[in-house]
Scaffold this motif. Structure first.
Motif, PDB file in Angstrom:
ATOM      1  N   LEU A 135       0.860  -1.183   0.000  1.00 35.34           N
ATOM      2  CA  LEU A 135       0.000   0.000   0.000  1.00 35.34           C
ATOM      3  C   LEU A 135       0.895   1.231   0.000  1.00 35.34           C
ATOM      4  O   LEU A 135       1.388   1.645   1.049  1.00 35.34           O
ATOM      5  N   GLY A 136       1.154   1.757  -1.175  1.00 32.12           N
ATOM      6  CA  GLY A 136       2.094   2.864  -1.282  1.00 32.12           C
ATOM      7  C   GLY A 136       3.481   2.379  -0.893  1.00 32.12           C
ATOM      8  O   GLY A 136       3.954   1.346  -1.377  1.00 32.12           O
ATOM      9  N   GLU A 137       4.121   3.092   0.021  1.00 30.98           N
ATOM     10  CA  GLU A 137       5.469   2.703   0.469  1.00 30.98           C
ATOM     11  C   GLU A 137       5.411   1.636   1.560  1.00 30.98           C
ATOM     12  O   GLU A 137       6.433   1.102   1.968  1.00 30.98           O
ATOM     13  N   LEU A 138       4.197   1.339   2.025  1.00 27.78           N
ATOM     14  CA  LEU A 138       4.024   0.363   3.103  1.00 27.78           C
ATOM     15  C   LEU A 138       3.838  -1.041   2.541  1.00 27.78           C
ATOM     16  O   LEU A 138       2.993  -1.273   1.683  1.00 27.78           O
ATOM     17  N   LYS A 139       4.666  -1.968   3.010  1.00 26.81           N
ATOM     18  CA  LYS A 139       4.553  -3.364   2.598  1.00 26.81           C
ATOM     19  C   LYS A 139       4.337  -4.221   3.845  1.00 26.81           C
ATOM     20  O   LYS A 139       5.095  -4.134   4.802  1.00 26.81           O
ATOM     21  N   LEU A 140       3.277  -5.030   3.805  1.00 27.10           N
ATOM     22  CA  LEU A 140       2.902  -5.854   4.950  1.00 27.10           C
ATOM     23  C   LEU A 140       3.022  -7.322   4.557  1.00 27.10           C
ATOM     24  O   LEU A 140       2.274  -7.803   3.716  1.00 27.10           O
ATOM     25  N   ASP A 141       4.003  -8.011   5.129  1.00 28.86           N
ATOM     26  CA  ASP A 141       4.190  -9.442   4.888  1.00 28.86           C
ATOM     27  C   ASP A 141       3.399 -10.185   5.965  1.00 28.86           C
ATOM     28  O   ASP A 141       3.868 -10.357   7.088  1.00 28.86           O
ATOM     29  N   ARG A 145       4.844 -11.837   9.142  1.00 31.69           N
ATOM     30  CA  ARG A 145       4.494 -10.833  10.156  1.00 31.69           C
ATOM     31  C   ARG A 145       5.588  -9.757  10.235  1.00 31.69           C
ATOM     32  O   ARG A 145       6.102  -9.438  11.298  1.00 31.69           O
ATOM     33  N   ARG A 146       5.938  -9.235   9.042  1.00 32.31           N
ATOM     34  CA  ARG A 146       6.957  -8.185   8.956  1.00 32.31           C
ATOM     35  C   ARG A 146       6.385  -6.985   8.205  1.00 32.31           C
ATOM     36  O   ARG A 146       5.533  -7.127   7.335  1.00 32.31           O
ATOM     37  N   VAL A 147       6.892  -5.808   8.554  1.00 32.10           N
ATOM     38  CA  VAL A 147       6.414  -4.566   7.946  1.00 32.10           C
ATOM     39  C   VAL A 147       7.609  -3.780   7.410  1.00 32.10           C
ATOM     40  O   VAL A 147       8.649  -3.685   8.066  1.00 32.10           O
ATOM     41  N   PHE A 148       7.434  -3.222   6.206  1.00 30.36           N
ATOM     42  CA  PHE A 148       8.503  -2.434   5.586  1.00 30.36           C
ATOM     43  C   PHE A 148       7.931  -1.092   5.128  1.00 30.36           C
ATOM     44  O   PHE A 148       6.809  -1.034   4.612  1.00 30.36           O
ATOM     45  N   ILE A 149       8.700  -0.042   5.320  1.00 32.00           N
ATOM     46  CA  ILE A 149       8.359   1.275   4.777  1.00 32.00           C
ATOM     47  C   ILE A 149       9.496   1.667   3.846  1.00 32.00           C
ATOM     48  O   ILE A 149      10.654   1.780   4.276  1.00 32.00           O
ATOM     49  N   ALA A 150       9.169   1.852   2.573  1.00 29.62           N
ATOM     50  CA  ALA A 150      10.166   2.204   1.553  1.00 29.62           C
ATOM     51  C   ALA A 150      11.359   1.245   1.595  1.00 29.62           C
ATOM     52  O   ALA A 150      12.519   1.647   1.502  1.00 29.62           O
ATOM     53  N   ILE A 200      -2.136   2.562  18.914  1.00 25.63           N
ATOM     54  CA  ILE A 200      -2.274   3.359  17.681  1.00 25.63           C
ATOM     55  C   ILE A 200      -1.209   4.451  17.651  1.00 25.63           C
ATOM     56  O   ILE A 200      -0.571   4.690  16.617  1.00 25.63           O
ATOM     57  N   ARG A 201      -0.999   5.113  18.797  1.00 24.52           N
ATOM     58  CA  ARG A 201       0.007   6.178  18.839  1.00 24.52           C
ATOM     59  C   ARG A 201       1.404   5.623  18.549  1.00 24.52           C
ATOM     60  O   ARG A 201       2.163   6.201  17.759  1.00 24.52           O
ATOM     61  N   ARG A 202       1.741   4.495  19.174  1.00 22.82           N
ATOM     62  CA  ARG A 202       3.063   3.896  18.949  1.00 22.82           C
ATOM     63  C   ARG A 202       3.211   3.415  17.499  1.00 22.82           C
ATOM     64  O   ARG A 202       4.275   3.540  16.891  1.00 22.82           O
ATOM     65  N   LEU A 203       2.128   2.887  16.951  1.00 22.75           N
ATOM     66  CA  LEU A 203       2.139   2.423  15.565  1.00 22.75           C
ATOM     67  C   LEU A 203       2.409   3.592  14.621  1.00 22.75           C
ATOM     68  O   LEU A 203       3.239   3.501  13.708  1.00 22.75           O
ATOM     69  N   ARG A 204       1.729   4.703  14.858  1.00 25.62           N
ATOM     70  CA  ARG A 204       1.940   5.892  14.022  1.00 25.62           C
ATOM     71  C   ARG A 204       3.368   6.406  14.124  1.00 25.62           C
ATOM     72  O   ARG A 204       3.965   6.835  13.135  1.00 25.62           O
ATOM     73  N   GLU A 205       3.917   6.373  15.347  1.00 29.05           N
ATOM     74  CA  GLU A 205       5.294   6.841  15.536  1.00 29.05           C
ATOM     75  C   GLU A 205       6.282   6.006  14.714  1.00 29.05           C
ATOM     76  O   GLU A 205       7.333   6.495  14.307  1.00 29.05           O
ATOM     77  N   LYS A 206       5.914   4.751  14.459  1.00 30.40           N
ATOM     78  CA  LYS A 206       6.826   3.854  13.746  1.00 30.40           C
ATOM     79  C   LYS A 206       6.624   3.867  12.230  1.00 30.40           C
ATOM     80  O   LYS A 206       7.584   3.744  11.476  1.00 30.40           O
ATOM     81  N   ILE A 207       5.358   3.999  11.774  1.00 34.25           N
ATOM     82  CA  ILE A 207       5.121   3.845  10.331  1.00 34.25           C
ATOM     83  C   ILE A 207       4.805   5.151   9.602  1.00 34.25           C
ATOM     84  O   ILE A 207       4.858   5.191   8.379  1.00 34.25           O
ATOM     85  N   GLU A 208       4.472   6.197  10.345  1.00 31.36           N
ATOM     86  CA  GLU A 208       4.089   7.451   9.697  1.00 31.36           C
ATOM     87  C   GLU A 208       5.280   8.413   9.645  1.00 31.36           C
ATOM     88  O   GLU A 208       6.005   8.564  10.625  1.00 31.36           O
ATOM     89  N   ALA A 209       5.456   9.065   8.510  1.00 30.64           N
ATOM     90  CA  ALA A 209       6.519  10.073   8.392  1.00 30.64           C
ATOM     91  C   ALA A 209       6.228  11.242   9.336  1.00 30.64           C
ATOM     92  O   ALA A 209       7.130  11.774   9.983  1.00 30.64           O
ATOM     93  N   VAL A 210       4.944  11.635   9.405  1.00 30.76           N
ATOM     94  CA  VAL A 210       4.508  12.687  10.326  1.00 30.76           C
ATOM     95  C   VAL A 210       3.346  12.109  11.148  1.00 30.76           C
ATOM     96  O   VAL A 210       2.191  12.127  10.696  1.00 30.76           O
ATOM     97  N   PRO A 211       3.630  11.579  12.350  1.00 29.14           N
ATOM     98  CA  PRO A 211       2.586  10.917  13.143  1.00 29.14           C
ATOM     99  C   PRO A 211       1.359  11.789  13.415  1.00 29.14           C
ATOM    100  O   PRO A 211       0.239  11.283  13.485  1.00 29.14           O
ATOM    101  N   SER A 212       1.555  13.112  13.528  1.00 29.40           N
ATOM    102  CA  SER A 212       0.422  14.001  13.804  1.00 29.40           C
ATOM    103  C   SER A 212      -0.441  14.241  12.567  1.00 29.40           C
ATOM    104  O   SER A 212      -1.566  14.736  12.657  1.00 29.40           O
ATOM    105  N   ASP A 213       0.108  13.891  11.386  1.00 31.06           N
ATOM    106  CA  ASP A 213      -0.645  14.016  10.127  1.00 31.06           C
ATOM    107  C   ASP A 213      -0.526  12.691   9.374  1.00 31.06           C
ATOM    108  O   ASP A 213       0.184  12.581   8.365  1.00 31.06           O
ATOM    109  N   PRO A 214      -1.203  11.647   9.885  1.00 26.28           N
ATOM    110  CA  PRO A 214      -0.977  10.292   9.369  1.00 26.28           C
ATOM    111  C   PRO A 214      -1.423  10.086   7.928  1.00 26.28           C
ATOM    112  O   PRO A 214      -2.401  10.665   7.471  1.00 26.28           O
TER     113      PRO A 214
END
Length: 229
Positions: A135-141, A145-150, A200-214
């Protein structure tokens, strides 16, 4: 194979009681009495579950939990003598899967362990089709059970992955916090909806470039959360 559990508490009588009770269930139990020893054992062996007291000598339970999360997603249940909600939420913020407040009933401890192990077993036993979501730069295996961003792997805890997988597989579907709590943690989970907010907050901190603007995990104000790729 018998399940392997690490019990960590500086009160030896508590450790002895838990160990005896779990061994009666056919589990293999290792014990540690301070934070440093716990961390060493967690690095040396693979465990199916760790029971971890918050108040420990040398390293606190929260520090141990945080460091274990850097290399393992083993389920961790925090044991806390304090009843304040902040301690419970803080334990979850550091990557714990559950918490039990002291004094506790050993039957409750066993029930929580079995519930988490059942869920883990179900996840492992699910028929896997090697499905990968891109999904865009997000890849979900989903199988690994692994996650990749770019192309860069992101280290998620088991519950953070569960939340992301559920939302990503059902894009634009809004889940209430209560619904997410029931679906991801199970109906028997005694925690409250703040557990969901923390994850959700911790998830955003890890996968979002700007957690406050997910870009991926969005809030539907007053209702819940949804995924938009």
């Amino acid at each position: 194979m018998s399940k392997r559990v690490l019990v960590v508490d500086d009160e030896k009588l508590i450790v002895k009681g838990i160990r005896f009770s779990l061994e009666q269930e056919g589990m293999e139990v290792d014990c540690a009495y301070d934070g440093e020893e716990a961390l060493e054992k967690a690095k040396e062996k693979e465990y199916d579950m760790i029971l971890l007291d918050i108040m420990l000598p040398k390293l606190t339970g929260l520090e141990v939990c945080q460091q274990i999360r850097e290399f393992s997603s083993v389920p961790i249940i925090m044991l806390t003598a304090k009843g304040e909600d902040m301690d419970k939420i803080l334990g979850l913020e550091y990557g714990a899967d559950d918490y039990i407040t002291k004094p506790f009933n050993i039957l409750e401890v066993k029930a929580r362990i079995k519930a988490i192990m059942r869920r883990m077993h179900k996840e492992e036993a699910k028929e896997n089709f090697g499905k990968t979501l891109v999904l865009g730069e997000l890849k979900l295996d989903c199988e690994g059970r692994r996650v990749f961003i770019a192309g860069k792997e992101i280290n998620l805890t088991a519950k953070e992955f569960d939340v992301l997988e559920l939302l990503a597989k059902n894009p634009n579907k809004v889940y209430s916090r209560e619904n997410l709590l029931n679906l991801v943690w199970g109906y028997e989970y005694p925690g409250d909806v703040r557990t969901v907010d923390v994850h959700i907050r911790r998830l955003r901190e890890k996968i979002e470039a700007v957690p406050s603007d997910p870009k991926y995990v969005h809030t539907k104000w007053g209702i819940g959360y949804y995924f938009q790729g």
